[in-house]
Motif scaffolding. Structure first.
Motif, PDB file in Angstrom:
ATOM      1  N   THR A  22     -21.187   9.318 -40.445  1.00 26.23           N
ATOM      2  CA  THR A  22     -20.793   7.927 -40.646  1.00 26.23           C
ATOM      3  C   THR A  22     -21.934   7.015 -40.233  1.00 26.23           C
ATOM      4  N   VAL A  23     -22.256   6.067 -41.101  1.00 25.79           N
ATOM      5  CA  VAL A  23     -23.309   5.099 -40.795  1.00 25.79           C
ATOM      6  C   VAL A  23     -22.701   3.694 -40.819  1.00 25.79           C
ATOM      7  N   VAL A  24     -22.816   3.019 -39.671  1.00 26.41           N
ATOM      8  CA  VAL A  24     -22.343   1.636 -39.597  1.00 26.41           C
ATOM      9  C   VAL A  24     -23.490   0.723 -40.043  1.00 26.41           C
ATOM     10  N   MET A  25     -23.189  -0.119 -41.022  1.00 23.96           N
ATOM     11  CA  MET A  25     -24.202  -0.999 -41.635  1.00 23.96           C
ATOM     12  C   MET A  25     -23.639  -2.389 -41.805  1.00 23.96           C
ATOM     13  N   PRO A  26     -24.495  -3.407 -41.645  1.00 23.47           N
ATOM     14  CA  PRO A  26     -24.013  -4.764 -41.949  1.00 23.47           C
ATOM     15  C   PRO A  26     -23.595  -4.839 -43.414  1.00 23.47           C
ATOM     16  N   ARG A  27     -22.519  -5.580 -43.685  1.00 25.66           N
ATOM     17  CA  ARG A  27     -22.070  -5.685 -45.081  1.00 25.66           C
ATOM     18  C   ARG A  27     -23.139  -6.341 -45.948  1.00 25.66           C
ATOM     19  N   THR A  28     -24.074  -7.067 -45.304  1.00 27.63           N
ATOM     20  CA  THR A  28     -25.159  -7.745 -46.022  1.00 27.63           C
ATOM     21  C   THR A  28     -26.353  -6.821 -46.342  1.00 27.63           C
ATOM     22  N   ALA A  29     -26.289  -5.576 -45.892  1.00 24.85           N
ATOM     23  CA  ALA A  29     -27.413  -4.654 -46.156  1.00 24.85           C
ATOM     24  C   ALA A  29     -27.551  -4.428 -47.663  1.00 24.85           C
ATOM     25  N   PRO A  30     -28.771  -4.136 -48.127  1.00 26.43           N
ATOM     26  CA  PRO A  30     -28.971  -3.929 -49.570  1.00 26.43           C
ATOM     27  C   PRO A  30     -28.090  -2.800 -50.111  1.00 26.43           C
ATOM     28  N   GLN A  31     -27.567  -3.023 -51.292  1.00 23.81           N
ATOM     29  CA  GLN A  31     -26.714  -2.032 -51.939  1.00 23.81           C
ATOM     30  C   GLN A  31     -27.430  -0.680 -52.037  1.00 23.81           C
ATOM     31  N   ALA A  32     -28.732  -0.721 -52.298  1.00 25.78           N
ATOM     32  CA  ALA A  32     -29.491   0.528 -52.459  1.00 25.78           C
ATOM     33  C   ALA A  32     -29.443   1.376 -51.191  1.00 25.78           C
ATOM     34  N   LYS A  33     -29.422   0.707 -50.022  1.00 22.36           N
ATOM     35  CA  LYS A  33     -29.386   1.446 -48.757  1.00 22.36           C
ATOM     36  C   LYS A  33     -28.017   2.111 -48.571  1.00 22.36           C
ATOM     37  N   LYS A  34     -26.978   1.389 -48.945  1.00 20.43           N
ATOM     38  CA  LYS A  34     -25.630   1.965 -48.851  1.00 20.43           C
ATOM     39  C   LYS A  34     -25.502   3.145 -49.819  1.00 20.43           C
ATOM     40  N   ASP A  35     -26.019   2.946 -51.021  1.00 20.91           N
ATOM     41  CA  ASP A  35     -25.959   4.018 -52.025  1.00 20.91           C
ATOM     42  C   ASP A  35     -26.722   5.256 -51.555  1.00 20.91           C
ATOM     43  N   ALA A  36     -27.832   5.023 -50.866  1.00 21.22           N
ATOM     44  CA  ALA A  36     -28.650   6.166 -50.418  1.00 21.22           C
ATOM     45  C   ALA A  36     -27.876   7.015 -49.421  1.00 21.22           C
ATOM     46  N   VAL A  37     -27.189   6.368 -48.477  1.00 18.15           N
ATOM     47  CA  VAL A  37     -26.370   7.109 -47.506  1.00 18.15           C
ATOM     48  C   VAL A  37     -25.287   7.893 -48.239  1.00 18.15           C
ATOM     49  N   ARG A  38     -24.619   7.224 -49.162  1.00 19.84           N
ATOM     50  CA  ARG A  38     -23.522   7.879 -49.904  1.00 19.84           C
ATOM     51  C   ARG A  38     -24.059   8.992 -50.807  1.00 19.84           C
ATOM     52  N   GLY A  39     -25.252   8.789 -51.313  1.00 16.58           N
ATOM     53  CA  GLY A  39     -25.855   9.786 -52.210  1.00 16.58           C
ATOM     54  C   GLY A  39     -26.006  11.150 -51.552  1.00 16.58           C
ATOM     55  N   TYR A  40     -26.186  11.145 -50.234  1.00 20.88           N
ATOM     56  CA  TYR A  40     -26.298  12.418 -49.510  1.00 20.88           C
ATOM     57  C   TYR A  40     -24.954  12.850 -48.913  1.00 20.88           C
ATOM     58  N   GLY A  41     -23.902  12.133 -49.242  1.00 23.63           N
ATOM     59  CA  GLY A  41     -22.576  12.543 -48.797  1.00 23.63           C
ATOM     60  C   GLY A  41     -22.042  11.810 -47.575  1.00 23.63           C
ATOM     61  N   GLY A  42     -22.815  10.894 -47.011  1.00 21.58           N
ATOM     62  CA  GLY A  42     -22.382  10.159 -45.824  1.00 21.58           C
ATOM     63  C   GLY A  42     -21.392   9.040 -46.148  1.00 21.58           C
ATOM     64  N   ARG A  43     -20.718   8.567 -45.096  1.00 18.92           N
ATOM     65  CA  ARG A  43     -19.754   7.484 -45.237  1.00 18.92           C
ATOM     66  C   ARG A  43     -20.363   6.224 -44.655  1.00 18.92           C
ATOM     67  N   VAL A  44     -20.243   5.113 -45.373  1.00 19.59           N
ATOM     68  CA  VAL A  44     -20.730   3.826 -44.866  1.00 19.59           C
ATOM     69  C   VAL A  44     -19.532   3.025 -44.357  1.00 19.59           C
ATOM     70  N   VAL A  45     -19.635   2.536 -43.118  1.00 24.55           N
ATOM     71  CA  VAL A  45     -18.619   1.624 -42.585  1.00 24.55           C
ATOM     72  C   VAL A  45     -19.313   0.291 -42.335  1.00 24.55           C
ATOM     73  N   GLU A  46     -18.785  -0.750 -42.951  1.00 27.59           N
ATOM     74  CA  GLU A  46     -19.470  -2.035 -42.856  1.00 27.59           C
ATOM     75  C   GLU A  46     -19.043  -2.828 -41.632  1.00 27.59           C
ATOM     76  N   CYS A  47     -20.006  -3.575 -41.069  1.00 24.72           N
ATOM     77  CA  CYS A  47     -19.711  -4.506 -39.982  1.00 24.72           C
ATOM     78  C   CYS A  47     -20.277  -5.865 -40.368  1.00 24.72           C
ATOM     79  N   GLU A  48     -19.991  -6.848 -39.552  1.00 24.37           N
ATOM     80  CA  GLU A  48     -20.637  -8.153 -39.757  1.00 24.37           C
ATOM     81  C   GLU A  48     -22.097  -8.034 -39.300  1.00 24.37           C
ATOM     82  N   PRO A  49     -22.956  -8.904 -39.830  1.00 23.91           N
ATOM     83  CA  PRO A  49     -24.363  -8.819 -39.440  1.00 23.91           C
ATOM     84  C   PRO A  49     -24.636  -9.426 -38.060  1.00 23.91           C
ATOM     85  N   SER A  50     -24.034  -8.860 -37.039  1.00 23.97           N
ATOM     86  CA  SER A  50     -24.306  -9.302 -35.666  1.00 23.97           C
ATOM     87  C   SER A  50     -24.211  -8.099 -34.743  1.00 23.97           C
ATOM     88  N   THR A  51     -24.902  -8.165 -33.623  1.00 23.40           N
ATOM     89  CA  THR A  51     -24.888  -7.052 -32.674  1.00 23.40           C
ATOM     90  C   THR A  51     -23.480  -6.805 -32.146  1.00 23.40           C
TER      91      THR A  51
END
Lengths: 317, 317
Positions: free
Chosen positions: A97-126
């Motif tokens: 599972t990779v936690v990523m800001p929802r504002t991250a580039p779509q290509a980065k989310k796709d890359a994680v998913r492309g290898y079978g990982g799950r993306v969980v989105e957060c707001e872009p703040s620490t």
């Protein structure tokens, strides 16, 4: 704080060999003539998943016990570490599972998913990232693999300069970009033990020069959200990477945004490789500090190749 | 017509070794999964001067007697051969003249000059080119090095597949783009002698399919000014290259413009290398003819990396 040892790095290399490329070292007569140095480019842009981070991620993933592995791995990253952790987890067949800001580039989310990982989105703040990440870990029991401040990751990154010194003899110096310091720390771990005569330089964007200022101040300085084209280098040092930087780095050199873009275009044109802006920072600093490197044999680590091919930095007006 | 022999190729390799890179062979799990084949990319885009043509040009230049060399070399080319001949002549320190249409891209003229060669412009017609070239030779006494229909050039290009079979064992097939047929002829020369069990395929743009039609017709068919994004592949076969194609090529496969651009982008994205549209034609044809290559170990020759980085084919709307 556990500081990884030479033995950890050697174990890492045996462990990850089936999962990584032994990347080639390329040279360019043109760039040698331009800089007055002999440059040996270790091409981690040609690494699995397009970045050296496949090394550290693979070491962390394949070092887990069966029990740990069953629960999977998790991290927060909007960059190459997320992709590479997903790659390594996919190779072992465990959840990631990779936690990523929802504002991250779509290509980065796709890359994680492309290898079978799950993306969980957060707001872009620490705050949001930490809260969401804590939920993920609570829910899955996944093993946290930090992008750089993790001895398993640093031991894995150290395998890159082990290969480099096997591939090229008589190096006087090695230079790599510095963001959080994972690659530089791995380089320090390996070279300070195996080839202590080789000087280690770190290269950083002027506009994200927290490591440079930390190095001069003697303690960690962290910047809040620096802006640079070298988007892999925005994160701050942490205690473990600071340990290596403080003890083994000869100097940290910086380059402007334009110098980074110029160096990037130069590498694309003359060396015919696709690499990220972050990977161009070392050459930019070598061109800027010719006196430091002239007449020397210098290993230059090209850290990654994941870049948006529809909009390259020199095309942005 | 002198047909180069295996001995010529072996001599060529010893002769040119100091002047060329032994280019790496790269692999991509993603592209293997996509095609069902095991692909081994021989990266001549990482060759000196950015193209395999540095091999043939270096063999021609360094094979000249001192007396011949003193008068220099000349060719007509608006592509990689001109650049590479200038590169080789520069290494030997002899004059090089390249006749080019005045309409050729500035970057191509600059590339010839960058290695020390002289550019002489002609009108963009065969008549003008031949007239201007005859003048150049009359004036200088320079040795003509044809871009492909020259035994010295073909012997030089043959060193590429010699390296490939040294680097990768058990290949079932090798595929390379075909324009004038220099690389394919060199490949035939080497493999038909050293590894006759390896099948040789040529890949060509549908829009410049003169070799494909020649192969089927049993005699050379030449097209007048075909239009294709694969700008290295517009020239026709000549007697010497036709000899090799006719006798040793298993098949010629073609791909559409869109298929070529898609394959090019795929290689840039997944393999992180800068290469020309011409170099993408083999992968495009493999994707299109999966049944031919499935389960096979296939060498794929990436012929060159000289491309305009300001305007990439997938960015042209």
């Amino acid at each position: 704080m556990y500081i990884p040892s030479l033995a950890d790095m050697l174990v890492a290399h045996e462990r990850i060999k089936p999962h990584i490329h032994r990347t080639p070292v390329l040279t360019s007569q043109y760039l040698n003539d331009l800089t007055g140095a002999e440059l040996f480019f270790k091409c981690e842009n040609l690494q699995k998943a397009g970045a050296f981070k496949a090394r550290g991620a693979s070491n962390a993933v394949f070092g887990l016990t069966a029990e740990q592995a069953a629960k999977g791995v998790a991290t927060h990253s909007s960059g190459n570490h997320g992709t590479c952790l997903s790659y390594a987890a996919g190779r072992r067949g465990i959840p990631c599972t990779v936690v990523m800001p929802r504002t991250a580039p779509q290509a980065k989310k796709d890359a994680v998913r492309g290898y079978g990982g799950r993306v969980v989105e957060c707001e872009p703040s620490t705050t949001s990232r930490e809260a969401v990440f804590a939920e993920v870990v609570a829910e899955t029991g996944a093993e946290f693999v930090h992008p750089y401040n993790d001895p398993r990751v640093i031991a894995g990154q150290g395998t890159c300069s082990k290969e480099l010194v096997e591939q090229v003899s008589g190096l006087d110096a090695v230079i790599a970009p510095i963001g959080g310091g994972g690659m530089i720390s791995g380089t320090c771990l390996t070279l300070s033990n195996l080839m202590p005569q080789i000087k280690i330089y770190a290269a950083e964007p002027e506009q994200a020069d927290d490591a440079y200022r930390s190095f001069r101040a003697g303690h960690i300085i962290a910047d809040d959200a620096p802006v640079t084209v070298a988007d892999g280098l925005k994160v701050p040092l942490k205690d473990l990477t600071w340990h290596f930087v403080q003890n083994h780095v000869t100097d940290i050199l910086t380059a402007s945004e334009q110098e980074i873009i110029d160096a990037m275009l130069l590498i694309w044109k003359r060396m015919k490789i696709v690499m990220e802006p972050s990977s161009a920072v070392p050459l930019a600093t070598i061109i800027k500090n010719k006196d430091v490197f002239a007449g020397k044999r210098v290993g230059v680590i090209i850290t990654g190749g994941n870049v948006d091919l529809d909009m390259l930095p020199w095309q942005q007006k």
